[in-house]
Design a protein around this motif. Structure first.
Motif, PDB file in Angstrom:
ATOM      1  N   PHE A 181       0.571  -1.482   0.141  1.00 25.74           N
ATOM      2  CA  PHE A 181       0.342   0.327   0.390  1.00 25.74           C
ATOM      3  C   PHE A 181       1.116   1.130   0.010  1.00 25.74           C
ATOM      4  CE2 PHE A 181      -3.358  -3.039   1.115  1.00 25.74           C
ATOM      5  CZ  PHE A 181      -4.590  -1.940   0.210  1.00 25.74           C
TER       6      PHE A 181
ATOM      7  N   ILE B  69     -10.261   5.425   5.177  1.00 26.04           N
ATOM      8  CA  ILE B  69     -11.183   4.011   5.428  1.00 26.04           C
ATOM      9  C   ILE B  69      -9.792   2.747   5.146  1.00 26.04           C
ATOM     10  CG2 ILE B  69     -12.502   2.299   3.575  1.00 26.04           C
ATOM     11  CD1 ILE B  69     -14.610   4.442   3.131  1.00 26.04           C
ATOM     12  N   PRO B  71      -6.904  -0.226   4.828  1.00 26.50           N
ATOM     13  CA  PRO B  71      -6.335  -1.383   4.801  1.00 26.50           C
ATOM     14  C   PRO B  71      -5.747  -2.629   5.759  1.00 26.50           C
ATOM     15  CG  PRO B  71      -4.580   0.037   3.187  1.00 26.50           C
ATOM     16  CD  PRO B  71      -5.890   0.813   3.805  1.00 26.50           C
ATOM     17  N   TYR B  72      -5.782  -1.897   7.478  1.00 24.72           N
ATOM     18  CA  TYR B  72      -5.381  -2.314   7.907  1.00 24.72           C
ATOM     19  C   TYR B  72      -6.380  -2.999   9.323  1.00 24.72           C
ATOM     20  CZ  TYR B  72      -0.517  -0.862   5.422  1.00 24.72           C
ATOM     21  OH  TYR B  72      -0.332  -0.783   4.284  1.00 24.72           O
ATOM     22  N   LYS B  73      -5.757  -3.330   9.621  1.00 19.76           N
ATOM     23  CA  LYS B  73      -7.129  -3.877  11.047  1.00 19.76           C
ATOM     24  C   LYS B  73      -6.827  -2.659  12.069  1.00 19.76           C
ATOM     25  CE  LYS B  73      -4.181  -8.043  13.525  1.00 19.76           C
ATOM     26  NZ  LYS B  73      -4.571  -8.692  13.635  1.00 19.76           N
ATOM     27  N   GLU B  74      -5.520  -1.982  12.138  1.00 21.19           N
ATOM     28  CA  GLU B  74      -5.551  -0.627  13.750  1.00 21.19           C
ATOM     29  C   GLU B  74      -5.575  -0.236  13.376  1.00 21.19           C
ATOM     30  OE1 GLU B  74      -4.728  -2.291  16.613  1.00 21.19           O
ATOM     31  OE2 GLU B  74      -3.986  -4.013  15.860  1.00 21.19           O
ATOM     32  N   LYS B  75      -6.915   0.946  14.279  1.00 18.74           N
ATOM     33  CA  LYS B  75      -6.923   2.297  13.600  1.00 18.74           C
ATOM     34  C   LYS B  75      -5.878   3.468  13.758  1.00 18.74           C
ATOM     35  CE  LYS B  75     -11.623   3.575  15.200  1.00 18.74           C
ATOM     36  NZ  LYS B  75     -12.176   4.117  16.335  1.00 18.74           N
ATOM     37  N   VAL B  85     -12.165   6.712  11.846  1.00 16.79           N
ATOM     38  CA  VAL B  85     -11.112   5.692  11.106  1.00 16.79           C
ATOM     39  C   VAL B  85     -11.965   4.464  10.593  1.00 16.79           C
ATOM     40  CG1 VAL B  85      -9.402   4.112  11.159  1.00 16.79           C
ATOM     41  CG2 VAL B  85      -9.252   6.873  12.089  1.00 16.79           C
ATOM     42  N   ILE B  86     -12.296   4.291   9.869  1.00 13.91           N
ATOM     43  CA  ILE B  86     -13.202   2.847   8.892  1.00 13.91           C
ATOM     44  C   ILE B  86     -11.830   1.403   9.100  1.00 13.91           C
ATOM     45  CG2 ILE B  86     -14.672   1.608   7.753  1.00 13.91           C
ATOM     46  CD1 ILE B  86     -15.837   4.123   9.985  1.00 13.91           C
ATOM     47  N   PRO B  87     -11.213   0.744  10.041  1.00 12.52           N
ATOM     48  CA  PRO B  87     -10.822   0.124   9.353  1.00 12.52           C
ATOM     49  C   PRO B  87     -11.154  -1.324   8.566  1.00 12.52           C
ATOM     50  CG  PRO B  87     -10.318   0.184  11.231  1.00 12.52           C
ATOM     51  CD  PRO B  87     -11.618   0.487  11.409  1.00 12.52           C
ATOM     52  N   VAL B  88     -10.537  -1.005   7.428  1.00 14.42           N
ATOM     53  CA  VAL B  88     -11.250  -2.562   6.240  1.00 14.42           C
ATOM     54  C   VAL B  88     -10.632  -3.347   5.792  1.00 14.42           C
ATOM     55  CG1 VAL B  88     -12.448  -3.009   3.774  1.00 14.42           C
ATOM     56  CG2 VAL B  88     -13.438  -0.700   5.094  1.00 14.42           C
ATOM     57  N   PRO B  89      -9.522  -4.374   7.195  1.00 12.79           N
ATOM     58  CA  PRO B  89      -8.433  -5.113   6.374  1.00 12.79           C
ATOM     59  C   PRO B  89      -8.575  -5.883   5.556  1.00 12.79           C
ATOM     60  CG  PRO B  89      -9.707  -5.548   8.019  1.00 12.79           C
ATOM     61  CD  PRO B  89     -10.358  -5.021   7.702  1.00 12.79           C
TER      62      PRO B  89
ATOM     63  N   ILE C  69     -22.914   0.610   9.096  1.00 14.94           N
ATOM     64  CA  ILE C  69     -21.580   0.243   8.109  1.00 14.94           C
ATOM     65  C   ILE C  69     -22.652  -0.958   7.792  1.00 14.94           C
ATOM     66  CG2 ILE C  69     -19.487  -1.484   7.833  1.00 14.94           C
ATOM     67  CD1 ILE C  69     -18.276   0.674  10.708  1.00 14.94           C
ATOM     68  N   VAL C  97     -15.888  -5.395  10.001  1.00 12.10           N
ATOM     69  CA  VAL C  97     -16.114  -3.530  10.194  1.00 12.10           C
ATOM     70  C   VAL C  97     -16.672  -2.579  10.760  1.00 12.10           C
ATOM     71  CG1 VAL C  97     -16.015  -1.391   8.401  1.00 12.10           C
ATOM     72  CG2 VAL C  97     -15.430  -3.700   7.212  1.00 12.10           C
ATOM     73  N   LEU C 100     -13.967  -3.525  13.974  1.00  9.71           N
ATOM     74  CA  LEU C 100     -13.357  -2.801  13.919  1.00  9.71           C
ATOM     75  C   LEU C 100     -12.820  -1.378  14.072  1.00  9.71           C
ATOM     76  CD1 LEU C 100     -11.333  -4.992  11.281  1.00  9.71           C
ATOM     77  CD2 LEU C 100     -10.603  -4.922  13.384  1.00  9.71           C
ATOM     78  N   SER C 101     -14.305  -0.923  13.351  1.00 13.85           N
ATOM     79  CA  SER C 101     -14.448   0.684  13.813  1.00 13.85           C
ATOM     80  C   SER C 101     -14.450   0.826  15.368  1.00 13.85           C
ATOM     81  CB  SER C 101     -15.688   0.774  12.739  1.00 13.85           C
ATOM     82  OG  SER C 101     -16.993   0.395  13.314  1.00 13.85           O
ATOM     83  N   TYR C 124      -9.685  -9.837  17.416  1.00 15.42           N
ATOM     84  CA  TYR C 124      -8.947  -8.643  16.921  1.00 15.42           C
ATOM     85  C   TYR C 124      -8.321  -7.711  18.135  1.00 15.42           C
ATOM     86  CZ  TYR C 124     -10.220  -9.061  11.763  1.00 15.42           C
ATOM     87  OH  TYR C 124     -10.763  -9.466  11.202  1.00 15.42           O
TER      88      TYR C 124
ATOM     89  N   PRO D  89      -7.627 -12.072   0.350  1.00 22.50           N
ATOM     90  CA  PRO D  89      -6.458 -11.270   1.410  1.00 22.50           C
ATOM     91  C   PRO D  89      -7.161 -10.733   2.349  1.00 22.50           C
ATOM     92  CG  PRO D  89      -6.060 -10.774  -0.896  1.00 22.50           C
ATOM     93  CD  PRO D  89      -6.911 -11.817  -1.256  1.00 22.50           C
ATOM     94  N   PHE D  90      -8.428 -11.367   2.955  1.00 25.29           N
ATOM     95  CA  PHE D  90      -9.142 -10.130   3.384  1.00 25.29           C
ATOM     96  C   PHE D  90      -9.543 -10.446   4.587  1.00 25.29           C
ATOM     97  CE2 PHE D  90     -12.268 -10.044  -0.407  1.00 25.29           C
ATOM     98  CZ  PHE D  90     -10.703  -9.654  -1.452  1.00 25.29           C
ATOM     99  N   SER D  91      -8.425 -10.582   5.476  1.00 26.40           N
ATOM    100  CA  SER D  91      -8.327 -11.180   6.780  1.00 26.40           C
ATOM    101  C   SER D  91      -9.526 -11.772   7.303  1.00 26.40           C
ATOM    102  CB  SER D  91      -8.314  -9.996   7.541  1.00 26.40           C
ATOM    103  OG  SER D  91      -8.212 -10.209   9.390  1.00 26.40           O
TER     104      SER D  91
END
Lengths: 184, 184, 184, 184
Positions: A181, B69, B71-75, B85-89, C69, C97, C100-101, C124, D89-91
């Motif tokens: 990324f 938004i 692409p990682y799980k951690e805000k 912050v919306i994590p969309v991993p 969401i 999501v 995670l949000s 998570y 690759p979507f967690s």
């Protein structure tokens, strides 16, 4: 069962393209499916109509193995020529899985969905072959680069046989890089 | 808290573009962020660096609301100017959410990731405005159609002010159609 | 616009639960929404009906900020109390999501979808508070661990006020760990 | 190639479970893999270690076909016994695809990730068989319902042979219903 996949199958080719196609494009795609199976490549696709159905039909005529990655949750939504159905009910995100399931991406015609898949193939480091004898994104983008971060380009091929020749060549070549990324 | 979002905010604008940008592109993007906030638009973006950081920075300078938004799980992976912050991993599938969270998509420069987002904006029926005064896909694709299924095109705009003028015009216009899989 | 999110908002709480609820559960959830907003927490949820609608309704009564969401591509599918709509048209993957949000997950009643969200909150590393005074997974799983890899447990709370007290306590405590795939 | 998948394969069984297992669980899982292949079922799994590796190993010993749905973008992250690698690759969203790729879900041991998969199997209307002779969620949840919306329950089975007998029975029975979001 008695199937030695790794011995019989030299690789998986992702075939992407329009869901509505004319007779000429259909025939070219069926021919490509036959040639890929004859050369011991499995095919992976979006599992629905148009290019996706024609490539599976051709592959099955030569005893090939077909994988259909459909954007719905029910396996019976795949076309009748799909052997292994993988439901990825994540809207257009299923396009990513189509590209990643193959070693090489082949584009035939195509609209916006196909352009997103070509972009992903570029990002994920898949070599790309595009059929130039049909309309749509495959002929428009052949010979070009999506951006300056890969040394190769989208390889044009005019006939199904040329596509397969290119696929064989690329399977034996060094693979392009995949991007993180921070590079996009 | 005391925030009447629906009263204060006229819409959400998705801003997409390269994660590495030069100073000129950065300044143009910050200026756009300021103008969008002044005109009471929230901004949504990929939440990381480059265009994503500059648009949030500009918006916050004018008290705007920013959505990232990532692409990682951690805000905490979002840039410092992101409010929500919306994590969309989900790897590149996060690009789909960036586009869908806005009413209109604005493209600034951009490489393969941006091209995938432009494709999705087209598929999901979002009006698209592309900045023409910078290099990359936004200037390359301005004035064009991704395919023949929409009546409009990707609108070019040369300055941040022109982008905002176009955004305001498009917010009041009839929306393009969104496509189903059988049409792709 | 003029909203200083980071100054006004102490955190985001993910609220999960059933899409069909009785009047008692609805009233408890509205009350929780009010209390969270009064205490300056934004709420994030699945954006549809039942618990998702009631939590947003309560939060808006006290000027709170609500994030929905939704599992559909069209923003207008969210309930009327959602401020910021994030479309994640990826079927049940949208549940990830939702979790995670937020910084903390609060469960109210719930069926299989809620159980999947509780599992994800556990994976998570989100602290989990479960309302015990209603039927469904929230009361069934309160006081338990999903597996042996976290030192904490799912915290039970009998009233909306107890939920908020627990949320405030957990926001100030050390966070549980998040797991990688090799640990699952 | 020459493989008639639809003729040779009676169905695909999703096998879910822990990524770290003891020797007893490993042997039971290998034995189940063998029996499924002997009975002409392909297996689908998460493609990594533990239960996922053991089930593929057993299946390959009897010439079976194995599908590995991995949460990474690179195909070489799958264990060595996977024939067809599908990168998602979507967690944790990859868990959804594991469940949907099979006709029936079989759970062996398992922690939070497995519980999320059991929840999804319930939501998507997949019959579920859970091994009761090992620790973890499979034995804990056997004989129970996830919620009141399905008429069946999670079927317990004590040995690999009992699992296969149950699978054969369930393949011929009426399928449970799949739920929409308004029902969740």
């Amino acid at each position: 069962m008695n199937f030695d996949f790794k011995k019989e199958c030299r690789g998986v080719i992702s075939v992407i393209g329009a869901s509505e196609i004319d007779k000429t494009t259909e025939n070219l795609t069926i021919e490509l499916g036959r040639l890929l199976a004859k050369n011991n490549y499995a095919v992976s696709c979006g599992g629905l109509s148009g290019v996706m159905e024609a490539i599976c039909k051709g592959a099955k005529e030569e005893g090939g193995l077909t994988i259909g990655i459909i954007p719905y949750k029910e396996k019976n939504a795949a076309n009748q020529y799909v052997d292994i159905v993988i439901p990825v009910p994540f809207s257009q995100a299923r396009n990513i899985v189509v590209v990643l399931s193959g070693d090489i991406t082949v584009a035939i015609a195509g609209k916006a969905g196909t352009l997103s898949e070509i972009s992903f193939a570029w990002i994920y480091g898949k070599p790309i072959v595009a059929l130039t004898s049909v309309e749509g994104w495959s002929s428009k983008i052949a010979g070009q680069k999506i951006d300056d971060r890969r040394n190769d380009m989208i390889h044009g091929a005019e006939t199904p046989q040329e596509v397969v020749d290119k696929v064989i060549e690329l399977m034996n070549a060094e693979k392009p890089k995949s991007f993180s990324f921070s590079e996009l």
